[in-house]
Design an enzyme around this catalytic site. Sequence first.
Site, PDB file in Angstrom:
ATOM      1  CG  HIS A  26     -15.503 -16.721 -38.773  1.00  0.00           C
ATOM      2  ND1 HIS A  26     -15.310 -15.638 -39.348  1.00  0.00           N
ATOM      3  CD2 HIS A  26     -14.274 -17.442 -38.675  1.00  0.00           C
ATOM      4  CE1 HIS A  26     -14.194 -15.760 -39.761  1.00  0.00           C
ATOM      5  NE2 HIS A  26     -13.531 -16.785 -39.195  1.00  0.00           N
TER       6      HIS A  26
ATOM      7  CE1 TYR B 200      -5.060 -19.997 -47.872  1.00  0.00           C
ATOM      8  CE2 TYR B 200      -7.413 -19.891 -47.995  1.00  0.00           C
ATOM      9  CZ  TYR B 200      -6.136 -19.530 -47.371  1.00  0.00           C
ATOM     10  OH  TYR B 200      -6.278 -18.935 -46.284  1.00  0.00           O
TER      11      TYR B 200
ATOM     12  CG  ASN C 122      -7.160  -6.151 -27.021  1.00  0.00           C
ATOM     13  OD1 ASN C 122      -7.339  -4.815 -26.808  1.00  0.00           O
ATOM     14  ND2 ASN C 122      -6.970  -6.931 -28.103  1.00  0.00           N
TER      15      ASN C 122
ATOM     16  CB  SER D  57     -10.820 -13.180 -42.308  1.00  0.00           C
ATOM     17  OG  SER D  57     -11.832 -14.168 -42.515  1.00  0.00           O
TER      18      SER D  57
ATOM     19  CB  CYS E 225     -10.171  -8.633 -37.277  1.00  0.00           C
ATOM     20  SG  CYS E 225     -10.675  -7.321 -38.467  1.00  0.00           S
TER      21      CYS E 225
ATOM     22  NE  ARG F 292     -11.693 -17.626 -46.388  1.00  0.00           N
ATOM     23  CZ  ARG F 292     -12.504 -16.395 -46.400  1.00  0.00           C
ATOM     24  NH1 ARG F 292     -13.447 -16.430 -47.274  1.00  0.00           N
ATOM     25  NH2 ARG F 292     -12.058 -15.359 -45.381  1.00  0.00           N
TER      26      ARG F 292
ATOM     27  CG  ASP G 255     -11.225 -19.790 -37.951  1.00  0.00           C
ATOM     28  OD1 ASP G 255     -11.519 -18.559 -37.981  1.00  0.00           O
ATOM     29  OD2 ASP G 255     -11.591 -20.505 -38.930  1.00  0.00           O
TER      30      ASP G 255
ATOM     31  CE  LYS H 295     -12.353 -19.913 -42.175  1.00  0.00           C
ATOM     32  NZ  LYS H 295     -12.552 -19.206 -41.009  1.00  0.00           N
TER      33      LYS H 295
ATOM     34  NE  ARG I  85      -4.235 -18.101 -43.726  1.00  0.00           N
ATOM     35  CZ  ARG I  85      -5.504 -17.919 -43.234  1.00  0.00           C
ATOM     36  NH1 ARG I  85      -5.601 -18.336 -41.946  1.00  0.00           N
ATOM     37  NH2 ARG I  85      -6.228 -16.925 -43.466  1.00  0.00           N
TER      38      ARG I  85
END
Length: 587
Positions: free
Chosen positions: A227, A198, A494, A249, A251, A70, A276, A207, A367
Amino acid sequence: MTTTNAALKAWVDTMTQLTTPDNVHWCDGSQGEYDTLIKQMVADGTMTELDQDKWSGCYYHRSSPNDVARVEHLTFICSENKDDAGPNNNWEDPAKMKAKMNGLFEGCMQGRTMYVVPYCMGPVGSPYSKVGIEITDSPYVTVNMRIMTRMGQQALDKLGDSTDFVRGLHSTGELDPDRRFICHFPETREIMSFGSGYGGNALLGKKCHALRIASIQARDEGWLAEHMLILGLESPEGETTYVCAAFPSACGKTNLAMLIPPAEYKGWKAWCVGDDIAWLRWGPDGRLWAINPEAGFFGVAPGTSEKTNPMALASLKTNSIFTNTALTEDNQPWWEGLGPPPAKATDWKGNAWTPATETAAAHPNSRFTSPAKNCPVASPEMDAPEGVPISAFIFGGRRARTAPLVFEAFDWNHGVYVGAMAASETTAAATGKVGVVRRDPFAMKPFCGYNFADYFGHWLKMGTQSEKAPKIFHVNWFRTDANGKFAWPGFGQNMRVLEWVLKRCAGEVDAVDTPIGAVPASGGLNLQGSGVDAAQLDDLLDVDSDEWQEELKGQKEFLEQYGDRMPKEMWNQYHALAERLSAVGAR
Ligand code: OXD
Ligand code: MN
């Protein structure tokens, strides 16, 4: 493909006159159409067919090396009023930008085919879904849109004769970074994207529509476009509780969305609703319900492995598109972290590569595009028109210190403040400078289509509308110990933190107040089998006064940027936090 929609036809005609393509193809979204486009791209070298025995229905694409991510500095919100875009966005006058973009688009599709891609964000049968039309000259974008959205005739049928659709115009142009702009026109719900192929710049449903334009629609109509991943946790008793989580993004959102509970959690199941984006509305029962507007995953390949995310790996094994990974000699995709490197490969730039080569084989932002239905833990509720009821919001970032493993906000307004102050520290790999705090409120910094001050105001207002608002938490999987090593094992482990979150939502476990929020009481977090002992957990939950005084300074600077537009309540929260911190400091 059939439609009687006069507004749509008129707009497509106008765009055809502007861009002058050789052909116009209206996409029906069928498998036959997808296969034809893939075949055509294999023939002209845009795609490479992967080993179909091992990677059934999978193809490989290498982008232009200057077009791999991006481009936030080239992304604009062109609202009538500059202040409506806010300091969090690049702004340009809409008339000026329209004229500039029309100049770029003029005649740009000569010699190319224009694809008209109708798409629906959200389950087609959901009253909360929204239709958009993307006009593009990229067959690569078209096939990716078919994976990522409900595309084609089904979207046209949903739209009917309505004029209520987001209009997106896209061209790869010459892929020249000096002639690349991603522009949003909030008042007219239009997107114009030029010069990039992209995903985040070119798959306009994602997005551009589902976050930037939708966040504005959500503000106007009283809902939330976020998000966030959506995750269902089913207890051994068969009860499923859903949470939404927002992280910047890269993480680990996709990892958390597909988490596998550790062995000690026998009978627990985790279900992925989305990885997402979440669209949320108050349901008739007063709870907040979420749908995933997408139908696929556009995930980062490097680091995805059998160990880190077996569910993502299973999802990408069939009917997927790989972009900018490496390609092995026997036509398989490969990336760093997948497993042992191949003896020989072609890297993401098309150069010969061996393990001795100093540069990475796959681009770090390479990706996979995969159908969400491929995921072995895809939630049975993924297509539910009403979505799933959310019990908790979880915010997070990548912080070496400062933020404890988990804490709970005192109430909704405090939770909004916690979300607004979410931040990540840059890693050495990203900037060369470690530990620089980058504020990423609600993980929406690159995606909020309007002034953050108004966005926080919208969140505050949402909280006044129901007694059953979700509880709000903050987590940090990335805290380091005295030796600079990650102190928490992360990934499936987690689940232990999520279990505490669920227990707090059910009122089943105590918490201890700290100045920044409530942390697990001693013994409240299940550590059995985690490899973390009680003393290490104490350290993970520690709230250090000095670190928080430093953090406060950063928070103040952030709030000040928004002047009078920042809601008073955000400053009230700031002052209350400062007071709580100085009260313990003085003790
Ligand atoms: C994404 C991102 O691609 O957040 O999802 O950058
Ligand atoms: Mn994202």
